[in-house]
Design a protein around this motif. Structure first.
Motif, PDB file in Angstrom:
ATOM      1  N   GLU A  47       0.831  -1.201   0.000  1.00 53.73           N
ATOM      2  CA  GLU A  47       0.000   0.000   0.000  1.00 53.73           C
ATOM      3  C   GLU A  47       0.872   1.259   0.000  1.00 53.73           C
ATOM      4  O   GLU A  47       0.590   2.223  -0.722  1.00 53.73           O
ATOM      5  CB  GLU A  47      -0.918  -0.010   1.218  1.00 53.73           C
ATOM      6  CG  GLU A  47      -2.016   1.025   1.171  1.00 53.73           C
ATOM      7  CD  GLU A  47      -2.982   0.868   2.331  1.00 53.73           C
ATOM      8  OE1 GLU A  47      -3.280   1.904   2.962  1.00 53.73           O
ATOM      9  OE2 GLU A  47      -3.417  -0.260   2.602  1.00 53.73           O
ATOM     10  N   LYS A  48       1.951   1.241   0.797  1.00 52.19           N
ATOM     11  CA  LYS A  48       2.880   2.380   0.825  1.00 52.19           C
ATOM     12  C   LYS A  48       3.512   2.589  -0.544  1.00 52.19           C
ATOM     13  O   LYS A  48       3.704   3.724  -0.983  1.00 52.19           O
ATOM     14  CB  LYS A  48       3.977   2.162   1.869  1.00 52.19           C
ATOM     15  CG  LYS A  48       3.523   2.324   3.291  1.00 52.19           C
ATOM     16  CD  LYS A  48       4.688   2.070   4.247  1.00 52.19           C
ATOM     17  CE  LYS A  48       4.250   2.137   5.694  1.00 52.19           C
ATOM     18  NZ  LYS A  48       5.356   1.803   6.614  1.00 52.19           N
ATOM     19  N   ASN A  51       1.048   4.223  -2.807  1.00 46.71           N
ATOM     20  CA  ASN A  51       0.837   5.631  -2.427  1.00 46.71           C
ATOM     21  C   ASN A  51       2.088   6.478  -2.631  1.00 46.71           C
ATOM     22  O   ASN A  51       2.060   7.679  -2.383  1.00 46.71           O
ATOM     23  CB  ASN A  51       0.391   5.734  -0.965  1.00 46.71           C
ATOM     24  CG  ASN A  51      -0.982   5.143  -0.750  1.00 46.71           C
ATOM     25  OD1 ASN A  51      -1.782   5.044  -1.671  1.00 46.71           O
ATOM     26  ND2 ASN A  51      -1.262   4.731   0.474  1.00 46.71           N
TER      27      ASN A  51
END
Length: 104
Positions: A47-48, A51
């Motif tokens: 997810e990081k 993003n």
């Protein structure tokens, strides 16, 4: 008599059934059960990455070498399979015993 599965193994199996039934997403499953590396889980770092909080090289360095993000899942599957095989053998022994005409 103690249960065959540990609480963790039972939860793991029940969560997988939730994925199969559509009650839990695959990402939620892997977030909960995936291995951790340096305090974070694979799904959290993925997810990081999406993003832009970490770059692809950092992600690869962390997850593609020694630490396999599925290590914990693989171990749980192995333990469950082994317990199943042992339980099958014991059940066969019990079945043979109960089928005897003469018992103690």
């Amino acid at each position: 008599m103690p249960p065959i599965l540990t609480k963790t193994e039972r939860m793991f199996i029940e969560d997988w059934f939730k994925v199969i039934e559509g009650k839990m997403s695959l990402l939620e499953f892997y977030t909960k059960w995936g291995s951790t590396r340096k305090g974070t889980r694979f799904a959290e770092d993925l997810e990081k990455l999406e993003n832009g909080e970490i770059d692809i090289e950092e992600f690869r360095r962390k997850w593609s070498r020694k630490a396999d993000w599925k290590g914990r899942i693989r171990k749980l599957r192995h333990d469950i399979r082994k317990k199943y095989e042992l339980a099958k053998e014991e059940l066969e022994l019990i079945k043979k015993f109960l089928e005897l005409e003469r018992q103690p």
